[in-house]
Design a protein around this motif. Sequence first.
Motif, PDB file in Angstrom:
ATOM      1  N   GLY A   3       0.825  -1.201   0.000  1.00 50.02           N
ATOM      2  CA  GLY A   3       0.000   0.000   0.000  1.00 50.02           C
ATOM      3  C   GLY A   3       0.862   1.256   0.000  1.00 50.02           C
ATOM      4  N   LYS A   4       0.256   2.370  -0.296  1.00 45.40           N
ATOM      5  CA  LYS A   4       0.960   3.654  -0.355  1.00 45.40           C
ATOM      6  C   LYS A   4       0.648   4.491   0.899  1.00 45.40           C
ATOM      7  CE  LYS A   4       2.454   2.573  -4.387  1.00 45.40           C
ATOM      8  NZ  LYS A   4       3.454   1.553  -4.302  1.00 45.40           N
ATOM      9  N   ASP A   5       1.568   5.370   1.226  1.00 48.20           N
ATOM     10  CA  ASP A   5       1.417   6.328   2.327  1.00 48.20           C
ATOM     11  C   ASP A   5       1.035   5.627   3.626  1.00 48.20           C
ATOM     12  OD1 ASP A   5       2.115   8.418   0.585  1.00 48.20           O
ATOM     13  OD2 ASP A   5       0.045   8.566  -0.115  1.00 48.20           O
ATOM     14  N   GLU A   6      -0.127   5.968   4.195  1.00 55.49           N
ATOM     15  CA  GLU A   6      -0.509   5.394   5.496  1.00 55.49           C
ATOM     16  C   GLU A   6      -0.832   3.904   5.399  1.00 55.49           C
ATOM     17  OE1 GLU A   6      -4.269   6.758   3.576  1.00 55.49           O
ATOM     18  OE2 GLU A   6      -2.375   7.772   3.946  1.00 55.49           O
ATOM     19  N   ALA A   7      -0.985   3.387   4.189  1.00 53.61           N
ATOM     20  CA  ALA A   7      -1.276   1.964   3.996  1.00 53.61           C
ATOM     21  C   ALA A   7      -0.016   1.140   3.713  1.00 53.61           C
ATOM     22  CB  ALA A   7      -2.274   1.799   2.849  1.00 53.61           C
ATOM     23  N   ARG A   8       1.174   1.730   3.842  1.00 50.22           N
ATOM     24  CA  ARG A   8       2.406   1.018   3.492  1.00 50.22           C
ATOM     25  C   ARG A   8       2.744  -0.128   4.445  1.00 50.22           C
ATOM     26  NH1 ARG A   8       3.687   5.867   5.482  1.00 50.22           N
ATOM     27  NH2 ARG A   8       5.080   5.979   7.264  1.00 50.22           N
ATOM     28  N   CYS A   9       2.000  -0.251   5.557  1.00 53.07           N
ATOM     29  CA  CYS A   9       2.214  -1.352   6.483  1.00 53.07           C
ATOM     30  C   CYS A   9       1.505  -2.625   6.037  1.00 53.07           C
ATOM     31  CB  CYS A   9       1.749  -0.967   7.888  1.00 53.07           C
ATOM     32  SG  CYS A   9      -0.025  -0.615   7.971  1.00 53.07           S
ATOM     33  N   ARG A  10       0.744  -2.542   4.943  1.00 54.25           N
ATOM     34  CA  ARG A  10       0.009  -3.725   4.479  1.00 54.25           C
ATOM     35  C   ARG A  10       0.241  -3.955   2.986  1.00 54.25           C
ATOM     36  NH1 ARG A  10      -4.455  -0.051   5.478  1.00 54.25           N
ATOM     37  NH2 ARG A  10      -5.471   0.488   3.520  1.00 54.25           N
ATOM     38  N   GLU A  47      -3.070  -8.839   3.081  1.00 55.47           N
ATOM     39  CA  GLU A  47      -4.492  -9.053   2.827  1.00 55.47           C
ATOM     40  C   GLU A  47      -4.663  -9.797   1.512  1.00 55.47           C
ATOM     41  OE1 GLU A  47      -5.997  -4.845   4.808  1.00 55.47           O
ATOM     42  OE2 GLU A  47      -5.916  -5.016   2.630  1.00 55.47           O
ATOM     43  N   SER A  98      -6.855 -11.812   6.022  1.00 56.67           N
ATOM     44  CA  SER A  98      -5.586 -11.188   6.401  1.00 56.67           C
ATOM     45  C   SER A  98      -4.768 -12.120   7.267  1.00 56.67           C
ATOM     46  CB  SER A  98      -5.827  -9.871   7.159  1.00 56.67           C
ATOM     47  OG  SER A  98      -6.304 -10.147   8.456  1.00 56.67           O
ATOM     48  N   ARG A 151       1.092  -6.609   7.686  1.00 60.01           N
ATOM     49  CA  ARG A 151      -0.161  -7.285   7.394  1.00 60.01           C
ATOM     50  C   ARG A 151      -0.225  -7.586   5.902  1.00 60.01           C
ATOM     51  NH1 ARG A 151      -5.870  -6.730   9.034  1.00 60.01           N
ATOM     52  NH2 ARG A 151      -7.139  -6.499   7.186  1.00 60.01           N
ATOM     53  N   LEU A 160      -1.168  -6.434  -0.524  1.00 57.59           N
ATOM     54  CA  LEU A 160      -2.265  -7.209  -1.107  1.00 57.59           C
ATOM     55  C   LEU A 160      -1.686  -8.403  -1.849  1.00 57.59           C
ATOM     56  CD1 LEU A 160      -5.314  -7.453  -1.659  1.00 57.59           C
ATOM     57  CD2 LEU A 160      -4.926  -6.089  -3.735  1.00 57.59           C
TER      58      LEU A 160
END
Length: 175
Positions: free
Chosen positions: A81-88, A127, A169, A125, A90
């Motif tokens: 993921g990008k920005d705030e979603a970089r911890c997960r 998903e 997940s 994480r 797909l």
Amino acid sequence: MAEEEGTGGLSISLRPFEIEDADDVMAWKGDPRVAAFCRWGTYTTLDEAIAFIQDFAIPHEWCRAICVAGRPVGCISVTIGKDEARCRGLLKYELAHRCWGKGVATSAVRLALPAVFRELPGLERIEAMVALENKGSMRVLEKCGFLREVILRKYVIGKGRLWDVALFSILSEEI
């Protein structure tokens, strides 16, 4: 390169794609049974397989060929993921029809998880979204320790329809 034995003694491994894999890629991407639950349409030319390898697989942050006895029979990837979603990330995978029901996808996911968490720093994480009709893929994720979190109704548009999907997940500490 990590390797695992699938059902029936098949030798399963993951490796980066090479242009020379185009014929093998065409074998599964040209099969409408494989494409049925995927966003891409069935491939009809070798040029499409070459473009997949050159434009997607090779430059991708984490994409590997799923191999049986060293030959590609599928693909597995994790997109961060990008920005705030970089911890997960797909997870997506696809597999030649001839390998369905033989433990190949399960082995590939089991091989990929520790490698992805090790090779992609900051990932906490993974998903996966699976069409509700794709019972086999949901079973693969469950066998690999994924938790089914929610059903997302009419969540994805593809192949001329809206799809209901299950969101699965797994966390880094669960591997």
